[in-house]
Motif scaffolding. Structure first.
Motif, PDB file in Angstrom:
ATOM      1  N   GLY A 310      -1.085  18.338   0.589  1.00 16.28           N
ATOM      2  CA  GLY A 310      -1.264  17.562   1.827  1.00 16.28           C
ATOM      3  C   GLY A 310      -0.753  16.357   1.890  1.00 16.28           C
ATOM      4  N   ARG A 311      -0.963  15.499   3.051  1.00 17.32           N
ATOM      5  CA  ARG A 311      -0.492  14.045   3.122  1.00 17.32           C
ATOM      6  C   ARG A 311      -1.328  13.142   2.612  1.00 17.32           C
ATOM      7  NH1 ARG A 311       3.068  14.994   7.426  1.00 17.32           N
ATOM      8  NH2 ARG A 311       3.186  12.646   7.590  1.00 17.32           N
ATOM      9  N   HIS A 312      -1.132  12.080   2.693  1.00 22.46           N
ATOM     10  CA  HIS A 312      -1.919  10.903   2.306  1.00 22.46           C
ATOM     11  C   HIS A 312      -2.151   9.990   3.438  1.00 22.46           C
ATOM     12  CE1 HIS A 312      -2.114  11.215  -2.095  1.00 22.46           C
ATOM     13  NE2 HIS A 312      -0.829  11.581  -2.040  1.00 22.46           N
ATOM     14  N   PRO A 313      -3.308  10.582   4.114  1.00 23.64           N
ATOM     15  CA  PRO A 313      -3.219   9.564   5.445  1.00 23.64           C
ATOM     16  C   PRO A 313      -3.750   8.026   5.344  1.00 23.64           C
ATOM     17  CG  PRO A 313      -5.084  11.270   5.281  1.00 23.64           C
ATOM     18  CD  PRO A 313      -4.100  11.668   4.285  1.00 23.64           C
ATOM     19  N   VAL A 314      -4.697   7.957   4.377  1.00 24.37           N
ATOM     20  CA  VAL A 314      -4.784   6.647   4.167  1.00 24.37           C
ATOM     21  C   VAL A 314      -3.783   5.724   3.798  1.00 24.37           C
ATOM     22  CG1 VAL A 314      -6.420   4.785   2.575  1.00 24.37           C
ATOM     23  CG2 VAL A 314      -7.221   7.201   3.553  1.00 24.37           C
ATOM     24  N   TYR A 315      -2.752   6.154   2.730  1.00 21.01           N
ATOM     25  CA  TYR A 315      -1.660   5.614   2.304  1.00 21.01           C
ATOM     26  C   TYR A 315      -0.634   5.145   3.647  1.00 21.01           C
ATOM     27  CZ  TYR A 315       3.162   5.052   0.510  1.00 21.01           C
ATOM     28  OH  TYR A 315       4.673   4.673   0.176  1.00 21.01           O
ATOM     29  N   GLU A 316      -0.705   6.402   4.371  1.00 21.29           N
ATOM     30  CA  GLU A 316       0.133   6.173   5.925  1.00 21.29           C
ATOM     31  C   GLU A 316      -0.301   5.149   6.502  1.00 21.29           C
ATOM     32  OE1 GLU A 316       0.447   9.862   7.464  1.00 21.29           O
ATOM     33  OE2 GLU A 316       1.321  10.925   5.635  1.00 21.29           O
ATOM     34  N   ARG A 317      -1.745   4.857   6.682  1.00 14.29           N
ATOM     35  CA  ARG A 317      -2.335   3.791   7.472  1.00 14.29           C
ATOM     36  C   ARG A 317      -1.772   2.404   6.887  1.00 14.29           C
ATOM     37  NH1 ARG A 317      -6.686   7.416   8.114  1.00 14.29           N
ATOM     38  NH2 ARG A 317      -7.860   6.338   6.627  1.00 14.29           N
ATOM     39  N   ALA A 318      -1.870   2.340   5.536  1.00 15.43           N
ATOM     40  CA  ALA A 318      -1.705   1.184   4.833  1.00 15.43           C
ATOM     41  C   ALA A 318      -0.114   0.891   5.147  1.00 15.43           C
ATOM     42  CB  ALA A 318      -1.913   1.139   3.645  1.00 15.43           C
ATOM     43  N   LEU A 319       0.870   1.736   5.159  1.00 16.92           N
ATOM     44  CA  LEU A 319       2.332   1.428   5.475  1.00 16.92           C
ATOM     45  C   LEU A 319       2.163   0.883   6.854  1.00 16.92           C
ATOM     46  CD1 LEU A 319       4.133   4.529   3.784  1.00 16.92           C
ATOM     47  CD2 LEU A 319       4.171   2.384   3.013  1.00 16.92           C
ATOM     48  N   ALA A 320       1.695   1.614   7.703  1.00 13.91           N
ATOM     49  CA  ALA A 320       1.668   1.151   9.214  1.00 13.91           C
ATOM     50  C   ALA A 320       1.313  -0.192   9.502  1.00 13.91           C
ATOM     51  CB  ALA A 320       1.036   2.047  10.208  1.00 13.91           C
ATOM     52  N   TRP A 321       0.277  -0.604   8.455  1.00 14.96           N
ATOM     53  CA  TRP A 321      -0.289  -1.884   8.618  1.00 14.96           C
ATOM     54  C   TRP A 321       0.725  -2.845   8.238  1.00 14.96           C
ATOM     55  CZ3 TRP A 321      -2.238  -5.994   5.954  1.00 14.96           C
ATOM     56  CH2 TRP A 321      -3.095  -6.931   6.349  1.00 14.96           C
ATOM     57  N   LEU A 322       1.404  -2.508   7.118  1.00 16.93           N
ATOM     58  CA  LEU A 322       2.582  -3.563   6.381  1.00 16.93           C
ATOM     59  C   LEU A 322       3.541  -3.632   7.309  1.00 16.93           C
ATOM     60  CD1 LEU A 322       2.291  -2.126   2.671  1.00 16.93           C
ATOM     61  CD2 LEU A 322       1.751  -4.498   3.472  1.00 16.93           C
ATOM     62  N   VAL A 323       3.824  -2.637   7.856  1.00 12.81           N
ATOM     63  CA  VAL A 323       5.220  -2.732   8.817  1.00 12.81           C
ATOM     64  C   VAL A 323       4.958  -3.784  10.050  1.00 12.81           C
ATOM     65  CG1 VAL A 323       6.656  -1.487  10.503  1.00 12.81           C
ATOM     66  CG2 VAL A 323       6.099  -0.416   8.362  1.00 12.81           C
ATOM     67  N   SER A 324       3.867  -3.557  10.579  1.00 16.20           N
ATOM     68  CA  SER A 324       3.064  -4.278  11.646  1.00 16.20           C
ATOM     69  C   SER A 324       2.859  -5.961  11.284  1.00 16.20           C
ATOM     70  CB  SER A 324       1.972  -3.808  12.489  1.00 16.20           C
ATOM     71  OG  SER A 324       0.834  -3.626  11.466  1.00 16.20           O
ATOM     72  N   CYS A 325       2.905  -6.131  10.158  1.00 11.34           N
ATOM     73  CA  CYS A 325       2.605  -7.422   9.760  1.00 11.34           C
ATOM     74  C   CYS A 325       3.667  -8.345  10.206  1.00 11.34           C
ATOM     75  CB  CYS A 325       2.382  -7.676   8.354  1.00 11.34           C
ATOM     76  SG  CYS A 325       0.901  -7.195   7.499  1.00 11.34           S
ATOM     77  N   PRO A 326       3.259  -9.809  10.692  1.00 11.54           N
ATOM     78  CA  PRO A 326       4.207 -10.486  11.304  1.00 11.54           C
ATOM     79  C   PRO A 326       5.088 -11.262  10.029  1.00 11.54           C
ATOM     80  CG  PRO A 326       2.107 -11.799  11.203  1.00 11.54           C
ATOM     81  CD  PRO A 326       1.944 -10.207  10.906  1.00 11.54           C
TER      82      PRO A 326
END
Length: 326
Positions: A310-326
């Motif tokens: 299956g997926r790694h939802p916690v990792y995916e949230r961390a990726l999204a967080w990094l992308v949204s960093c200014p």
């Protein structure tokens, strides 16, 4: 060997093996290498993991900049003894060589060589962004993609886009498993758990080695998302690099999560493959927790991801967080 002869050679391989050899395959594993040395490394890893994860392994050497066009294959069997040494179990390995203009055909060749009706795992340890056409073709038929952000120069937008489908695993994230568990376990105690809402700052110190800075960023993003911090709260997090002569001063070295009621400190212990976690607060007198690192070898990391479905939802949230960093 010409590509069209591959299946015929595989049949001959099994016929020659005789009735006492059991052929086993639970999934297709496609590994892609960019150089002969990397190809050899991947085939060595395949030899280790097929003992526990029988599969049809396809190792692809793709060199689009080579001066001549070539598309060829070689077949082999990876065997081990099972059942107390009474039975030999073998898996198929196909090494596909694609060079020059023939790399454009490599994706289709791999698809033709996949064992039908079995899941497909694509393992690309290098920079797949350097060969986007081949990667797009192969990831399009994969049920799971295993990559390593150490090789991607922290290109979080590219990984975040890939995280949608199929299931994505990052071996750099896998290397952080102990660090994430150490920090999470500190808050199992109710008194320590009460501190979580008051935590205001995360300091991360990392050393050298490939992917060390990316791991520090991933760990920080994981901490930020778990604590509910906004990616705009840049003052809450500090990342710093410290070079050291100790052989273990690689990757993560230290992390400190602090707030008004106390702090939690994770520290790699120099001279040994362990890390210690300590909760420091007036309300709690806890002993340091020490835990050993699992061997960070490529077979061990790959095995951990093959165990995870299956997926790694916690990792995916961390990726999204990094992308949204200014």
């Amino acid at each position: 060997m010409k590509l069209a002869e591959t299946e015929r050679e595989l049949r001959k391989l099994w016929e020659a093996a005789g009735p006492h050899v059991t052929r086993a395959s639970l999934f297709n594993l496609v590994g892609v290498a960019a150089s002969p040395s990397e190809r050899d490394r991947l085939t060595d890893v395949v030899g280790e993991i097929t003992v526990h994860y029988p599969c049809r392994a396809l190792v692809v050497l793709a060199q689009p900049s080579a001066p001549t066009a070539e598309l060829s294959a070689a077949v082999d069997a990876r065997c081990h003894w099972a059942g107390g040494g009474r039975k030999q179990v073998c898996c198929e390995q196909i090494v596909l060589t694609a060079s020059g203009a023939a790399v454009a055909q490599a994706g289709s060749a791999v698809v033709l060589l996949l064992e039908a009706e079995l899941p497909v795992v694509l393992w690309w340890p290098g920079n797949f962004l350097a060969q986007t056409n081949l990667f797009t073709r192969l990831s399009g038929v994969a049920d799971k993609v295993i990559c390593d952000s150490s090789a991607l120069d922290a290109n979080w937008p590219a990984l975040n886009a890939l995280a949608r489908t199929p299931a994505l695993a990052d071996l750099n994230w896998t290397r952080l498993s102990l660090w994430r568990k150490l920090l999470s376990d500190c808050f199992d105690d109710p008194l320590a758990g009460a501190m979580l809402g008051q935590m205001a700052h995360l300091e991360i110190v990392y050393g050298g080695g490939p992917g060390a800075a990316a791991r520090a960023q991933l760990f920080g993003a994981w901490g930020g998302t778990q604590l509910g911090w906004s990616a705009n709260d840049t003052d809450r997090m500090t990342l710093s690099c410290r070079e050291d002569n100790d052989a273990l001063a690689l990757g993560m070295i230290r992390a400190e999560l602090s707030g008004s009621s106390g702090r939690v400190v994770l520290q790699k212990n120099f001279g040994e493959w362990t890390a210690t976690a300590q909760v420091e607060t007036p309300a709690l007198c806890g002993l340091p927790r020490k835990q050993a690192f699992a061997p960070p070898t490529e077979p061990a990391l790959l095995s951990a991801e093959l165990d995870h479905t299956g997926r790694h939802p916690v990792y995916e949230r961390a990726l999204a967080w990094l992308v949204s960093c200014p």
